[in-house]
Design an enzyme around this catalytic site. Structure first.
Site, PDB file in Angstrom:
ATOM      1  N   TYR A 129      96.414 -17.356  80.522  1.00  0.00           N
ATOM      2  CA  TYR A 129      95.185 -17.334  81.323  1.00  0.00           C
ATOM      3  C   TYR A 129      95.008 -15.955  81.965  1.00  0.00           C
ATOM      4  O   TYR A 129      93.956 -15.338  81.854  1.00  0.00           O
ATOM      5  CB  TYR A 129      95.261 -18.436  82.377  1.00  0.00           C
ATOM      6  CG  TYR A 129      94.057 -18.549  83.283  1.00  0.00           C
ATOM      7  CD1 TYR A 129      92.835 -18.991  82.798  1.00  0.00           C
ATOM      8  CD2 TYR A 129      94.155 -18.225  84.640  1.00  0.00           C
ATOM      9  CE1 TYR A 129      91.735 -19.115  83.646  1.00  0.00           C
ATOM     10  CE2 TYR A 129      93.064 -18.348  85.487  1.00  0.00           C
ATOM     11  CZ  TYR A 129      91.855 -18.791  84.977  1.00  0.00           C
ATOM     12  OH  TYR A 129      90.772 -18.904  85.816  1.00  0.00           O
ATOM     13  N   SER A 166      88.913 -13.911  86.840  1.00  0.00           N
ATOM     14  CA  SER A 166      89.769 -14.538  87.848  1.00  0.00           C
ATOM     15  C   SER A 166      90.606 -13.472  88.518  1.00  0.00           C
ATOM     16  O   SER A 166      90.937 -12.456  87.908  1.00  0.00           O
ATOM     17  CB  SER A 166      90.694 -15.540  87.148  1.00  0.00           C
ATOM     18  OG  SER A 166      91.747 -15.912  88.001  1.00  0.00           O
TER      19      SER A 166
HETATM   20  N1  LIG Z   1      87.954 -22.800  90.647  1.00  0.00           N
HETATM   21  C1  LIG Z   1      88.827 -21.822  90.791  1.00  0.00           C
HETATM   22  O1  LIG Z   1      89.709 -21.880  91.668  1.00  0.00           O
HETATM   23  C2  LIG Z   1      88.738 -20.595  89.926  1.00  0.00           C
HETATM   24  C3  LIG Z   1      89.546 -19.501  90.253  1.00  0.00           C
HETATM   25  C4  LIG Z   1      89.475 -18.363  89.451  1.00  0.00           C
HETATM   26  C5  LIG Z   1      88.611 -18.320  88.369  1.00  0.00           C
HETATM   27  N2  LIG Z   1      87.843 -19.416  88.070  1.00  0.00           N
HETATM   28  C6  LIG Z   1      86.980 -19.331  86.893  1.00  0.00           C
HETATM   29  O2  LIG Z   1      85.714 -19.852  87.193  1.00  0.00           O
HETATM   30  C7  LIG Z   1      85.138 -20.431  86.010  1.00  0.00           C
HETATM   31  C8  LIG Z   1      84.650 -21.826  86.310  1.00  0.00           C
HETATM   32  O3  LIG Z   1      85.718 -22.594  86.830  1.00  0.00           O
HETATM   33  P1  LIG Z   1      85.453 -23.934  87.667  1.00  0.00           P
HETATM   34  O4  LIG Z   1      86.607 -24.118  88.577  1.00  0.00           O
HETATM   35  O5  LIG Z   1      84.077 -23.921  88.204  1.00  0.00           O
HETATM   36  O6  LIG Z   1      85.553 -25.055  86.507  1.00  0.00           O
HETATM   37  P2  LIG Z   1      85.150 -26.610  86.528  1.00  0.00           P
HETATM   38  O7  LIG Z   1      84.853 -27.130  87.882  1.00  0.00           O
HETATM   39  O8  LIG Z   1      86.221 -27.309  85.741  1.00  0.00           O
HETATM   40  O9  LIG Z   1      83.792 -26.625  85.672  1.00  0.00           O
HETATM   41  C9  LIG Z   1      83.851 -26.203  84.332  1.00  0.00           C
HETATM   42  C10 LIG Z   1      82.503 -26.368  83.666  1.00  0.00           C
HETATM   43  O10 LIG Z   1      82.633 -25.968  82.296  1.00  0.00           O
HETATM   44  C11 LIG Z   1      82.453 -27.109  81.432  1.00  0.00           C
HETATM   45  N3  LIG Z   1      83.499 -27.001  80.393  1.00  0.00           N
HETATM   46  C12 LIG Z   1      84.838 -27.030  80.578  1.00  0.00           C
HETATM   47  N4  LIG Z   1      85.472 -26.941  79.399  1.00  0.00           N
HETATM   48  C13 LIG Z   1      84.514 -26.849  78.454  1.00  0.00           C
HETATM   49  C14 LIG Z   1      84.556 -26.767  77.035  1.00  0.00           C
HETATM   50  N5  LIG Z   1      85.708 -26.767  76.351  1.00  0.00           N
HETATM   51  N6  LIG Z   1      83.385 -26.676  76.361  1.00  0.00           N
HETATM   52  C15 LIG Z   1      82.203 -26.678  77.038  1.00  0.00           C
HETATM   53  N7  LIG Z   1      82.107 -26.786  78.370  1.00  0.00           N
HETATM   54  C16 LIG Z   1      83.256 -26.873  79.079  1.00  0.00           C
HETATM   55  C17 LIG Z   1      82.620 -28.332  82.335  1.00  0.00           C
HETATM   56  O11 LIG Z   1      81.915 -29.472  81.899  1.00  0.00           O
HETATM   57  P3  LIG Z   1      82.636 -30.514  80.864  1.00  0.00           P
HETATM   58  O12 LIG Z   1      83.991 -30.799  81.443  1.00  0.00           O
HETATM   59  O13 LIG Z   1      81.741 -31.696  80.812  1.00  0.00           O
HETATM   60  O14 LIG Z   1      82.720 -29.797  79.558  1.00  0.00           O
HETATM   61  C18 LIG Z   1      81.996 -27.797  83.624  1.00  0.00           C
HETATM   62  O15 LIG Z   1      80.600 -27.794  83.554  1.00  0.00           O
HETATM   63  C19 LIG Z   1      86.215 -20.314  84.925  1.00  0.00           C
HETATM   64  O16 LIG Z   1      86.017 -19.166  84.150  1.00  0.00           O
HETATM   65  C20 LIG Z   1      87.491 -20.157  85.728  1.00  0.00           C
HETATM   66  O17 LIG Z   1      88.504 -19.466  85.005  1.00  0.00           O
HETATM   67  C21 LIG Z   1      87.900 -20.542  88.817  1.00  0.00           C
END
Ligand SMILES: NC(=O)c1ccc[n+]([C@@H]2O[C@H](COP(=O)([O-])OP(=O)(O)OC[C@H]3O[C@@H](n4cnc5c(N)ncnc54)[C@H](OP(=O)(O)O)[C@@H]3O)[C@@H](O)[C@H]2O)c1
Length: 269
Positions: A157, A144
């Protein structure tokens, strides 16, 4: 165009891949012809994503429903894919909670360390070693932008993401003369289901990155860079913050967190 399946190996393992950035990577790699191992907790959404990509791209999929905050989940994943060659690993899943640091429970602190540090470290080590021995493979660790400069109200985080940055960027050097490509990618605000569900009150003037752009920037960085901020705006912002006195940069981040997550910083579950 270079065939990535031939270059890296036929199966990709992507943690947290039923939606969001993880699903974006899954779709991108399915289009390249990779077979996919997908993980998430909610079985229905996970199976739906697998079926969608299987049907659209004529690939094989394996799904593993598990909660990666639970001890034992790392071993479960390794065991689940022991009979196939993982040519592409994407450590995508993360656990986070915006809150004042001192209000986070011990359980929350432990889970953030387990998911964001231990899981990423051990999966990178396990699959990285196999890739090094085969002299082919790719690892993308999803970090991130918050891992670049201290982020008040997101202390655990940003600290755990900073760990991922330094570990992966070091590994990049160690493997740069092999056929194993490693990169840590650092998204900023990205329009995923998870991010949007937190109902941030503002995006800031420059908006938010799409999942597709984030994934494309990440794929382009692989094999070129050790670490990559996936949003052009982030690259400018981080550079500007690094040029400031540290305390000013941290204060800018703190004020930003307060405005984006106003009203959400009291709950500590
Ligand atoms: N979106 C942003 O703005 C952003 C910014 C910076 C970095 N990131 C990074 O990008 C990555 C993905 O983020 P995202 O925004 O795409 O997340 P997201 O939309 O919440 O999707 C998360 C995915 O991981 C699964 N997941 C979540 N918790 C889990 C757990 N405890 N065990 C197993 N599976 C789990 C979820 O499915 P289930 O809920 O069904 O488990 C889903 O498939 C992360 O590393 C995050 O730190 C995101």
């Amino acid at each position: 165009m270079e065939n990535l399946v031939n270059k890296y190996g036929g199966w990709a393992l992507i943690t947290g891949s039923s939606q969001g950035i993880g699903k974006g990577f899954a779709r991108r790699l399915a289009a390249e012809g990779f077979n996919l191992v997908l993980t998430a907790r909610r079985v229905d959404i996970l199976e739906g994503t697998a079926a969608e990509l299987r049907d659209e791209f004529n690939i094989k999929t394996r799904t593993l429903s598990l909660d990666m905050t639970q001890p034992g989940s790392i071993e479960q994943i390794i065991e689940f894919v022991a009979d196939i060659e993982i040519g592409f690993l994407i450590n995508n899943v993360a656990f986070s909670k915006p809150a004042p640091f001192l209000d986070l429970s011990e359980n929350n602190l432990s889970k953030q360390i387990y998911v964001n540090v231990e899981t990423v470290t051990r999966l990178t080590s396990h699959f990285g070693r196999l890739m090094r021995d085969r002299d082919r493979g790719a690892i993308i660790n999803v970090s991130s932008r918050t891992g670049e400069i201290a982020m008040p109200y997101f202390a655990m985080y940003c600290a755990t993401k900073s760990f991922i940055n330094l570990m992966t960027e070091s590994l990049w050097f160690e493997l740069k003369d092999t056929n194993v490509d490693v990169v840590v990618v650092k998204p900023d605000q990205t329009a995923t289901e998870g991010y949007l569900s937190k109902n941030p009150t503002i995006w800031g003037d420059a908006g938010i990155q799409t999942v597709e752009d984030c994934v494309e920037e990440s794929m382009n960085a692989l094999g070129k860079y050790a670490g990559w901020l996936t949003w052009p705006k982030s690259r400018d912002d981080v550079k500007a913050l690094r040029d400031m006195p540290l305390e000013d940069a941290i204060s800018v981040n703190g004020a930003g967190m307060l405005s984006v997550f106003s009203g959400q910083l009291k709950s500590t579950s």
